[in-house]
Design a protein around this motif. Structure first.
Motif, PDB file in Angstrom:
ATOM      1  N   THR A 147      -0.230  -2.018  -8.655  1.00 22.41           N
ATOM      2  CA  THR A 147      -1.405  -2.577  -9.346  1.00 22.41           C
ATOM      3  C   THR A 147      -1.285  -4.093  -9.474  1.00 22.41           C
ATOM      4  OG1 THR A 147      -1.661  -0.518 -10.599  1.00 22.41           O
ATOM      5  CG2 THR A 147      -2.790  -2.475 -11.445  1.00 22.41           C
ATOM      6  N   MET A 194      -2.121  -5.614  -6.184  1.00 22.22           N
ATOM      7  CA  MET A 194      -3.560  -5.614  -5.922  1.00 22.22           C
ATOM      8  C   MET A 194      -4.269  -6.724  -6.690  1.00 22.22           C
ATOM      9  SD  MET A 194      -3.961  -3.376  -3.698  1.00 22.22           S
ATOM     10  CE  MET A 194      -2.942  -2.058  -3.019  1.00 22.22           C
ATOM     11  N   ILE A 241     -13.275  -2.561  -2.484  1.00 24.63           N
ATOM     12  CA  ILE A 241     -12.176  -1.622  -2.250  1.00 24.63           C
ATOM     13  C   ILE A 241     -10.907  -2.100  -2.929  1.00 24.63           C
ATOM     14  CG2 ILE A 241     -10.742  -0.508  -0.500  1.00 24.63           C
ATOM     15  CD1 ILE A 241     -13.635   0.474  -0.601  1.00 24.63           C
ATOM     16  N   PHE A 244     -11.677   7.979  -4.504  1.00 24.75           N
ATOM     17  CA  PHE A 244     -11.435   7.115  -5.652  1.00 24.75           C
ATOM     18  C   PHE A 244     -12.377   7.441  -6.810  1.00 24.75           C
ATOM     19  CE2 PHE A 244      -9.573   3.424  -2.992  1.00 24.75           C
ATOM     20  CZ  PHE A 244      -8.299   3.926  -3.176  1.00 24.75           C
ATOM     21  N   PHE A 288      -0.682   7.438  -5.957  1.00 25.37           N
ATOM     22  CA  PHE A 288      -1.955   8.073  -5.630  1.00 25.37           C
ATOM     23  C   PHE A 288      -1.741   9.482  -5.089  1.00 25.37           C
ATOM     24  CE2 PHE A 288      -5.822   8.143  -2.676  1.00 25.37           C
ATOM     25  CZ  PHE A 288      -6.657   8.613  -3.681  1.00 25.37           C
ATOM     26  N   GLN A 333      -8.750  -0.024  -5.702  1.00 22.92           N
ATOM     27  CA  GLN A 333      -7.317   0.261  -5.593  1.00 22.92           C
ATOM     28  C   GLN A 333      -6.580  -0.170  -6.852  1.00 22.92           C
ATOM     29  OE1 GLN A 333      -6.404  -1.786  -1.933  1.00 22.92           O
ATOM     30  NE2 GLN A 333      -6.924  -0.023  -0.658  1.00 22.92           N
ATOM     31  N   MET A 355      -7.411   2.336  -9.512  1.00 26.00           N
ATOM     32  CA  MET A 355      -6.731   3.599  -9.259  1.00 26.00           C
ATOM     33  C   MET A 355      -5.268   3.516  -9.662  1.00 26.00           C
ATOM     34  SD  MET A 355      -7.542   6.641  -8.067  1.00 26.00           S
ATOM     35  CE  MET A 355      -6.720   7.128  -9.605  1.00 26.00           C
ATOM     36  N   LEU A 399       0.814  -1.209   0.000  1.00 27.70           N
ATOM     37  CA  LEU A 399       0.000   0.000   0.000  1.00 27.70           C
ATOM     38  C   LEU A 399       0.848   1.260   0.000  1.00 27.70           C
ATOM     39  CD1 LEU A 399      -2.807  -1.218   2.404  1.00 27.70           C
ATOM     40  CD2 LEU A 399      -2.954  -0.885  -0.066  1.00 27.70           C
ATOM     41  N   GLU A 429      -6.952   5.215   2.433  1.00 25.05           N
ATOM     42  CA  GLU A 429      -6.906   6.091   1.259  1.00 25.05           C
ATOM     43  C   GLU A 429      -7.930   7.215   1.317  1.00 25.05           C
ATOM     44  OE1 GLU A 429     -10.332   3.623   0.786  1.00 25.05           O
ATOM     45  OE2 GLU A 429      -8.278   3.101   1.340  1.00 25.05           O
ATOM     46  N   SER A 431       3.571   2.499  -9.227  1.00 20.39           N
ATOM     47  CA  SER A 431       2.143   2.301  -9.479  1.00 20.39           C
ATOM     48  C   SER A 431       1.885   1.008 -10.244  1.00 20.39           C
ATOM     49  CB  SER A 431       1.579   3.495 -10.257  1.00 20.39           C
ATOM     50  OG  SER A 431       1.670   4.678  -9.485  1.00 20.39           O
ATOM     51  N   PHE A 435       1.403   1.822  -3.554  1.00 19.59           N
ATOM     52  CA  PHE A 435       0.174   2.406  -4.098  1.00 19.59           C
ATOM     53  C   PHE A 435       0.085   3.884  -3.757  1.00 19.59           C
ATOM     54  CE2 PHE A 435      -4.173   3.764  -3.250  1.00 19.59           C
ATOM     55  CZ  PHE A 435      -4.794   3.515  -4.456  1.00 19.59           C
TER      56      PHE A 435
END
Length: 489
Positions: free
Chosen positions: A426, A429, A391, A92, A79, A395, A398, A72, A228, A422, A75
């Motif tokens: 991803t 995730m 969620i 988001f 973000f 993520q 995003m 995270l 987030e 990123s 991430f």
């Protein structure tokens, strides 16, 4: 067209029935940290959830929280970089709409609204259980779980209506108390040398690379739900370009370190070779942490924990309530939801949005009581599971949105590591989503392939698809409303 802070938005904004906005400059870094960490409910995870991770994953369970914090953090790099270039008060929903388009954005908006509601409302079952246990312990009074849930719903509504700054002060006090309790437990366990001596075996490959650990990795990520949402408070934050990213990174670091340390302490208290069996034996009674605390610190700490876990869940409920209200406010401002939901109260809070969320919570609790659902294995799990899945999907989307945006805007002064982090986030995730889908039976306790598991897994995708369908319909029939999707600032 790029919707950046320096670019004018060519689409009109939904005016709503009230010209007032939310209270400006009311939140600093500390306030936002308290809201984000409280949403993660530290004591609730340590006492109520981590025993399941220990029972399934074994003594290596502390590692899942460090792994989640690392994933995270990757991430958050992208973000938070995105929030410096795109203005959005819609979390988001707004950011995905402005990076991946309005159609995908509305799918994300519907999914976010449903997911946070599922998580928040479901936790009233856990709150009811723990509140009844605490009251029964001190007074002998035994009341149904839903009585405490309904009382809590009213209290959450009042604090949410009074204002985000009031709520931040309340959760700040509760969070401090939760942290102190865990520190006291840790001191007691470490001072006594644990059950089998103090060691770091939880962090060795033999403890980490087991089938059970793969199954509970999703639980590590679910423990961070809500981190987030700091982006949702930009409208109310002081110097949001500094306070929101700072609060987000502090929250991730604190949550990851706190959970890993606290669960490691439980391993030391139960013994590296014995904790998995011990936690498994106590899953039905839910008293793993209480028994260990009583053994090393005495009944007084057990009594204190039984009270503070209730306030921990309550603080989490308040944080999620505020998050949901701001999603509802955004959708109301844009004309997706009824315009009356965009009205701001005299306390500069999403008043009508709060009423809607409160009514929904009460209705689901009443239905759960009428159907005699088990407050944890059914009410909590059945409502939380679609929310967690939703969620995780948001993520991942995003992460894609961040990559797309910065590839399209290569001229922006962006750090070289933003896109790689990123992309990696991803991918992480996607793996976590796959693990959550293939291991849902560990969360529900229902055999794989059962219709209940299938239903829980399809709720979030169906909601996302509904958002896509509504967006396409609006594009054809109400282009002025379609143009406002994700652009309610």
């Amino acid at each position: 067209m790029a919707f950046t802070k320096s670019a004018a938005d060519p689409q009109p904004h939904a005016s709503g029935p009230s010209p007032a906005g939310l209270k400006k400059n009311s939140l600093g870094t500390r306030d936002i940290v308290f809201m984000l960490v409280s949403a993660a409910a530290p004591l609730t995870i340590v006492v109520g959830v981590s025993p399941l991770a220990l029972a399934v994953g074994g003594a290596g369970a502390p590692v899942i929280y460090l792994a989640a914090a690392l994933g995270l953090s990757l991430f958050a790099v992208g973000f938070m970089a995105l929030t410096r270039h795109i203005l959005s008060y819609s979390g988001f929903y707004g950011y995905i709409a402005k990076t991946l388009g309005r159609v995908t954005g509305l799918g994300a908006g519907f999914t976010a609204w449903l997911s946070y509601n599922g998580i928040q409302i479901g936790l009233y079952g856990l709150l009811g259980i723990q509140a009844n246990l605490a009251v029964k312990q001190f007074t002998g009074l035994d009341l149904p779980w839903w009585v405490y849930a309904l009382i809590s719903i009213a209290a959450v509504h009042y604090l949410g209506w009074r204002g985000i700054d009031v709520g931040a002060k309340v959760v700040g006090v509760l969070l401090t108390l939760e942290t102190v309790v865990v520190v006291i437990l840790a001191v007691a366990v470490l001072a006594h040398g644990g059950a089998q001596g103090i060691n770091l075996d939880s962090f060795t490959p033999d403890a980490i690379f087991t089938p059970g650990m793969a199954a509970v990795l999703t639980m590590g990520f679910s423990a961070f739900m809500g981190f987030e949402s700091g982006a949702l408070y930009r409208e109310e934050a002081r110097d949001p370009d500094r306070t929101v990213p700072r609060a987000t990174y502090i929250s991730i670091a604190f949550i990851g370190a706190f959970y890993a340390f606290a669960v490691w302490v439980l391993v030391q208290a139960g013994g590296f070779s014995a904790i998995q069996a011990f936690a498994g034996e106590h899953l039905d009674t839910g008293d793993t942490a209480y028994v260990l605390a009583g053994t090393f610190a005495g009944d007084w700490l057990v009594n204190l924990m039984s009270v503070l876990i209730v306030t921990s869940i309550f603080a989490s409920q308040l944080a999620f309530h505020n998050t949901i209200n701001r999603y509802t406010l955004s959708l109301g401002r844009e004309g997706i939801f009824p315009a009356r939901l965009a009205r701001v109260s005299r306390h500069f809070t999403p008043g009508n949005a709060g009423v809607l969320q409160t009514v929904l919570s009460a209705v689901f609790v009443i239905i759960g009581a009428a159907l005699a659902l088990d407050p944890f294995t059914q009410f909590v799990v059945w409502l939380n599971s679609p929310g967690i899945a939703g969620i995780l999907v948001l993520q991942a989307l995003m992460g894609v949105g961040v990559v797309v945006f910065f590839i399209r805007h290569r001229g922006l002064n962006t750090r070289w590591y933003v896109i790689p982090s990123s992309v990696l986030a991803t991918a992480v995730m996607v793996v976590v989503i796959w693990l959550s889908v293939t291991n849902i039976q560990y969360l529900t306790g229902i055999p794989a392939g059962d219709p209940v598991n299938t239903t829980l897994l399809v709720i979030a995708p169906v909601t996302f698809a509904l958002g896509l369908a509504v967006a396409w319909w609006l594009k054809k029939n109400k282009p002025e409303v379609f143009g406002r999707i994700g652009h309610s600032e």
